[in-house]
Design a protein around this motif. Structure first.
Motif, PDB file in Angstrom:
ATOM      1  N   LEU A  49       4.925  88.007 100.321  1.00  0.00           N
ATOM      2  CA  LEU A  49       6.003  88.989 100.240  1.00  0.00           C
ATOM      3  C   LEU A  49       5.435  90.181  99.477  1.00  0.00           C
ATOM      4  O   LEU A  49       5.049  90.049  98.316  1.00  0.00           O
ATOM      5  CB  LEU A  49       7.219  88.437  99.492  1.00  0.00           C
ATOM      6  CG  LEU A  49       7.721  87.037  99.873  1.00  0.00           C
ATOM      7  CD1 LEU A  49       8.944  86.674  99.047  1.00  0.00           C
ATOM      8  CD2 LEU A  49       8.060  86.961 101.350  1.00  0.00           C
ATOM      9  N   LYS A  50       5.360  91.334 100.119  1.00  0.00           N
ATOM     10  CA  LYS A  50       4.747  92.514  99.498  1.00  0.00           C
ATOM     11  C   LYS A  50       5.764  93.642  99.421  1.00  0.00           C
ATOM     12  O   LYS A  50       6.306  94.072 100.439  1.00  0.00           O
ATOM     13  CB  LYS A  50       3.535  92.954 100.327  1.00  0.00           C
ATOM     14  CG  LYS A  50       2.792  94.147  99.743  1.00  0.00           C
ATOM     15  CD  LYS A  50       1.576  94.458 100.613  1.00  0.00           C
ATOM     16  CE  LYS A  50       0.820  95.671 100.100  1.00  0.00           C
ATOM     17  NZ  LYS A  50      -0.355  95.978 100.939  1.00  0.00           N
ATOM     18  N   LYS A  53       7.324  99.581  98.106  1.00  0.00           N
ATOM     19  CA  LYS A  53       7.291 100.700  97.163  1.00  0.00           C
ATOM     20  C   LYS A  53       6.002 100.734  96.339  1.00  0.00           C
ATOM     21  O   LYS A  53       5.357 101.773  96.220  1.00  0.00           O
ATOM     22  CB  LYS A  53       8.511 100.610  96.234  1.00  0.00           C
ATOM     23  CG  LYS A  53       8.614 101.736  95.212  1.00  0.00           C
ATOM     24  CD  LYS A  53       9.934 101.655  94.439  1.00  0.00           C
ATOM     25  CE  LYS A  53       9.970 100.405  93.563  1.00  0.00           C
ATOM     26  NZ  LYS A  53      11.197 100.346  92.725  1.00  0.00           N
ATOM     27  N   ASP A  54       5.599  99.581  95.785  1.00  0.00           N
ATOM     28  CA  ASP A  54       4.451  99.588  94.867  1.00  0.00           C
ATOM     29  C   ASP A  54       3.379  98.549  95.194  1.00  0.00           C
ATOM     30  O   ASP A  54       2.389  98.422  94.470  1.00  0.00           O
ATOM     31  CB  ASP A  54       4.927  99.383  93.423  1.00  0.00           C
ATOM     32  CG  ASP A  54       5.719  98.091  93.242  1.00  0.00           C
ATOM     33  OD1 ASP A  54       5.724  97.251  94.169  1.00  0.00           O
ATOM     34  OD2 ASP A  54       6.330  97.921  92.176  1.00  0.00           O
ATOM     35  N   GLY A  55       3.551  97.794  96.294  1.00  0.00           N
ATOM     36  CA  GLY A  55       2.534  96.821  96.702  1.00  0.00           C
ATOM     37  C   GLY A  55       2.537  95.523  95.931  1.00  0.00           C
ATOM     38  O   GLY A  55       1.661  94.677  96.136  1.00  0.00           O
ATOM     39  N   LYS A  56       3.506  95.323  95.031  1.00  0.00           N
ATOM     40  CA  LYS A  56       3.570  94.079  94.249  1.00  0.00           C
ATOM     41  C   LYS A  56       3.766  92.875  95.172  1.00  0.00           C
ATOM     42  O   LYS A  56       4.603  92.913  96.075  1.00  0.00           O
ATOM     43  CB  LYS A  56       4.714  94.148  93.235  1.00  0.00           C
ATOM     44  CG  LYS A  56       4.794  92.942  92.310  1.00  0.00           C
ATOM     45  CD  LYS A  56       5.892  93.131  91.266  1.00  0.00           C
ATOM     46  CE  LYS A  56       5.947  91.936  90.330  1.00  0.00           C
ATOM     47  NZ  LYS A  56       6.552  90.762  90.917  1.00  0.00           N
ATOM     48  N   GLN A  57       2.995  91.809  94.938  1.00  0.00           N
ATOM     49  CA  GLN A  57       3.007  90.648  95.832  1.00  0.00           C
ATOM     50  C   GLN A  57       3.635  89.426  95.171  1.00  0.00           C
ATOM     51  O   GLN A  57       3.510  89.203  93.974  1.00  0.00           O
ATOM     52  CB  GLN A  57       1.574  90.289  96.245  1.00  0.00           C
ATOM     53  CG  GLN A  57       0.874  91.339  97.075  1.00  0.00           C
ATOM     54  CD  GLN A  57      -0.559  90.966  97.358  1.00  0.00           C
ATOM     55  OE1 GLN A  57      -1.217  90.317  96.553  1.00  0.00           O
ATOM     56  NE2 GLN A  57      -1.072  91.364  98.509  1.00  0.00           N
ATOM     57  N   GLU A  58       4.306  88.635  96.011  1.00  0.00           N
ATOM     58  CA  GLU A  58       4.752  87.298  95.631  1.00  0.00           C
ATOM     59  C   GLU A  58       4.287  86.336  96.719  1.00  0.00           C
ATOM     60  O   GLU A  58       4.034  86.758  97.860  1.00  0.00           O
ATOM     61  CB  GLU A  58       6.274  87.244  95.490  1.00  0.00           C
ATOM     62  CG  GLU A  58       6.817  88.112  94.366  1.00  0.00           C
ATOM     63  CD  GLU A  58       8.330  88.162  94.386  1.00  0.00           C
ATOM     64  OE1 GLU A  58       8.972  87.256  93.809  1.00  0.00           O
ATOM     65  OE2 GLU A  58       8.870  89.090  95.008  1.00  0.00           O
ATOM     66  N   PHE A  59       4.191  85.047  96.390  1.00  0.00           N
ATOM     67  CA  PHE A  59       3.591  84.084  97.314  1.00  0.00           C
ATOM     68  C   PHE A  59       4.492  82.879  97.534  1.00  0.00           C
ATOM     69  O   PHE A  59       5.029  82.308  96.572  1.00  0.00           O
ATOM     70  CB  PHE A  59       2.233  83.623  96.781  1.00  0.00           C
ATOM     71  CG  PHE A  59       1.347  84.760  96.363  1.00  0.00           C
ATOM     72  CD1 PHE A  59       0.709  85.545  97.312  1.00  0.00           C
ATOM     73  CD2 PHE A  59       1.177  85.084  95.024  1.00  0.00           C
ATOM     74  CE1 PHE A  59      -0.091  86.613  96.942  1.00  0.00           C
ATOM     75  CE2 PHE A  59       0.386  86.143  94.636  1.00  0.00           C
ATOM     76  CZ  PHE A  59      -0.250  86.911  95.598  1.00  0.00           C
ATOM     77  N   LEU A  60       4.669  82.510  98.805  1.00  0.00           N
ATOM     78  CA  LEU A  60       5.384  81.282  99.156  1.00  0.00           C
ATOM     79  C   LEU A  60       4.330  80.262  99.571  1.00  0.00           C
ATOM     80  O   LEU A  60       3.638  80.449 100.568  1.00  0.00           O
ATOM     81  CB  LEU A  60       6.365  81.538 100.303  1.00  0.00           C
ATOM     82  CG  LEU A  60       7.417  82.625 100.066  1.00  0.00           C
ATOM     83  CD1 LEU A  60       8.316  82.771 101.290  1.00  0.00           C
ATOM     84  CD2 LEU A  60       8.261  82.340  98.831  1.00  0.00           C
ATOM     85  N   GLN A  61       4.188  79.201  98.772  1.00  0.00           N
ATOM     86  CA  GLN A  61       3.139  78.217  98.994  1.00  0.00           C
ATOM     87  C   GLN A  61       3.736  76.824  99.173  1.00  0.00           C
ATOM     88  O   GLN A  61       4.539  76.376  98.362  1.00  0.00           O
ATOM     89  CB  GLN A  61       2.153  78.235  97.822  1.00  0.00           C
ATOM     90  CG  GLN A  61       1.371  79.548  97.754  1.00  0.00           C
ATOM     91  CD  GLN A  61       0.454  79.619  96.568  1.00  0.00           C
ATOM     92  OE1 GLN A  61       0.898  79.709  95.438  1.00  0.00           O
ATOM     93  NE2 GLN A  61      -0.841  79.585  96.824  1.00  0.00           N
TER      94      GLN A  61
END
Length: 579
Positions: A49-50, A53-61
């Motif tokens: 998930l990016k 607006k600012d490119g901050k990422q989160e991850f679904l694992q």
């Protein structure tokens, strides 16, 4: 996956900080969430998930193998992702709770691969399509997390279904299409059945790669390069076009806009806005490699396009101009190296190119392309002005490049290895380097006079090596899964560790203080080791492909690993340098 479970049991996990990479080969794998703030896309066994607006990422694992398809519910409450698995095993569908960023349900029915997924318009149902070895369609109740019913996707065994699309307004209607099959399905909830109606295309025989519909017509993109327009209610073919200029390498993805016009992406990289009545092109742009995703933001005033070149573009509806917002490798990353002393820049190589990146911003700064050459390994000189690379072009060579303000220059080529040069490490004084090869030899070179000094031979295909910071030892590893310590001066083995329980070790690097080293390989695990104790202190789980290389920055804050699926992962290193 008992081996992975055994190796990771009880060992602290590494924290994943960011990812450079996008699997552009997953069709419709790039999505925009209905909140209009996030891009959603798969890479390896992770869903990213990016924030736009600012490119901050989160991850679904949670997947155990590569993600093969993805869907986002219309109201944005859920994301669904399906994976591939080994023959004989079932492939998981995971429904994610978007707000919580957690697994809502795991669904297990399809064999070997989940081909496609689609949510019903009111987030009630999810339809899943199995791959070629499965061939079934299943409708799931999202609330109960149970299968309602299923059916073979095609009426006959020769047919192979490739895609599914739900109606935009009716929870009981969806469409499936592929090779030798095009059907409109109606869900009979009371009797727990789905009933298909075959669409009639007359003499027109097409393989349908993608579908989009507006509750009046179904638009089918074909491998022949044309689009079929079919009446949803009658199932009859209306029009087919364009007649004269078909899309080269087929229509791979379609999206219909509120205006009624179509966005069309082709296998050759042509991306057009065209009329849905006569398929006449209104606007056109040529992108690098085949278009595989078109993701609308909101009503479609802005949209994002993904390609097989692992690149993402942003478009505005008005001007239809491509803005390149993300680049990454679209094939296996062979090696990574961090610029000594700065911890700000790193370089990667893959197939024909070498790329330079900024460590905190996943942005490409420089690309060196060498046609008809495979670059397998590289390293920076300590001064940061030159890169040394190991390449194959019918003959095996080690090359030294000088980086210049406006380009690069080849300084020297050295030949002695009999097989692929898999790894290069340069001594801190820039006067020597050591290379590992799958010919079973490691060679220490004088790179002032460009001659070989010493050779280490072992019964393994060497994949990786590094100098100990004090430079009196080198550490090697390869296909025998062992980590070996060697004396530089006489080439004698000092110590041997069991590096992995499954698969070769392809990447290895040591911290500046010599207290820890890191490994990665075919088991897809990043491992942090204590050098003196010879034990694993931390493990990182996120790669979907074999790990090809691994590096630790000089300040012991960041660890970078790369893999065969083109991914570059940045981790928080758990052993900071003591002050």
């Amino acid at each position: 996956f008992p081996t992975m479970a055994l190796e990771t049991h009880g060992v602290p996990q590494l924290e994943l900080e960011s990812v450079i990479g996008f699997n552009g080969r997953v069709f419709s794998g790039l999505r925009v969430h209905p909140d209009r703030e996030h891009l959603i896309y798969p890479l390896g066994c992770t869903v990213i998930l990016k924030r736009i607006k600012d490119g901050k990422q989160e991850f679904l694992q949670g997947h155990t193998n590569n993600v093969s398809c993805i869907a986002v519910s219309k109201h944005g409450s859920y994301i669904a992702s399906g994976q591939v698995n080994y023959m004989g095993f079932k492939a998981t569908v995971i429904i994610w709770d978007y707000a919580q960023r957690t697994i809502y349900a795991q669904l297990l029915l399809h064999k070997a691969k989940v081909e496609a997924l689609a949510f019903s318009p009111n987030d009630k149902y999810l339809v899943s399509l199995g791959g070629q070895d499965d061939g079934s369609i299943v409708v799931w109740n999202i609330e109960t997390k149970q299968a309602i019913c299923g059916s073979p996707a095609s009426a006959h065994s020769a047919g192979h279904c490739l895609t599914v699309q739900y109606s935009n307004t009716n929870d009981n209607i969806f469409v499936s299409a592929g090779s030798g099959t095009l059907r409109v399905w109606e869900l009979d909830l009371v009797n727990r059945k789905i009933r298909p109606t075959e669409c009639q295309t007359g003499k027109l025989k097409r393989i349908v790669k993608c579908i989009s519909e507006d509750d009046q017509f179904i638009y089918c993109g074909t491998t022949s390069g044309d689009i079929m327009k079919i009446n949803l209610k009658t199932g009859l073919l209306g029009e087919c076009g364009p007649v004269k200029t078909k899309y080269s390498l087929g229509v791979s993805v379609l999206r219909i806009l509120k205006s009624g016009n179509l966005l069309v992406g082709s296998g050759s990289g042509t991306f057009t806005l065209c009329s849905s009545t006569n398929f006449k092109t209104i606007k056109e742009v040529q992108l690098e490699k085949g278009v595989t995703s078109i993701a609308l933001r909101g009503e479609g005033q802005q949209f994002f396009v993904g390609t097989e070149a692992a690149q993402m573009y942003r478009f505005n509806y008005e001007d239809h101009k491509a803005e390149l917002i993300s680049t990454s490798h679209n094939s296996a990353v062979k090696d990574v190296v961090i610029c000594f002393g700065t911890s700000e820049l790193f370089a990667t190589c893959s197939e024909e190119d070498i790329r330079l990146w900024h460590i905190d911003k996943p942005k490409e700064l420089l690309r060196i392309t060498v046609p008809n050459m495979t670059c397998n390994s590289l390293d920076f000189m300590a001064d940061g002005h030159s890169i040394i690379s190991g390449e194959n072009q019918g003959e095996i060579s080690v090359r030294v490049w000088e980086l210049q303000p406006r380009g690069h220059r080849l300084l020297e080529t050295m030949k002695e290895h009999k097989a692929t040069v898999t790894c290069i490490k340069i001594k801190s004084d820039d006067k020597e380097c050591v290379t590992a090869s799958s010919d079973g030899a490691c060679i220490i070179w004088d790179i002032v006079r460009f001659v070989s000094l010493q050779m280490v031979i072992a019964n393994t295909l060497f994949r990786t090596l590094c100098y100990h910071p004090e430079e009196y030892q080198i550490i090697t590893s390869g296909t025998d899964r062992k980590v070996s310590y060697w004396d530089v001066y006489d080439g004698c083995a000092i110590r041997e560790l069991e590096g992995s329980q499954s698969g070769a070790i392809n990447g290895l690097h040591i911290s500046q203080d010599g207290k820890h080293f890191v490994t990665g390989g075919d088991d897809k695990l990043v491992k942090v080791w204590d050098y003196m104790e010879g034990v694993v202190t931390h493990i990182g789980i996120a790669h979907g492909g074999s790990i090809t290389s691994i590096r630790l920055c000089s300040n012991n804050k960041t660890l970078i690993s790369t893999s065969a699926d083109g991914a570059i992962l940045r981790w928080k290193f758990p052993h900071p340098l003591s002050s």
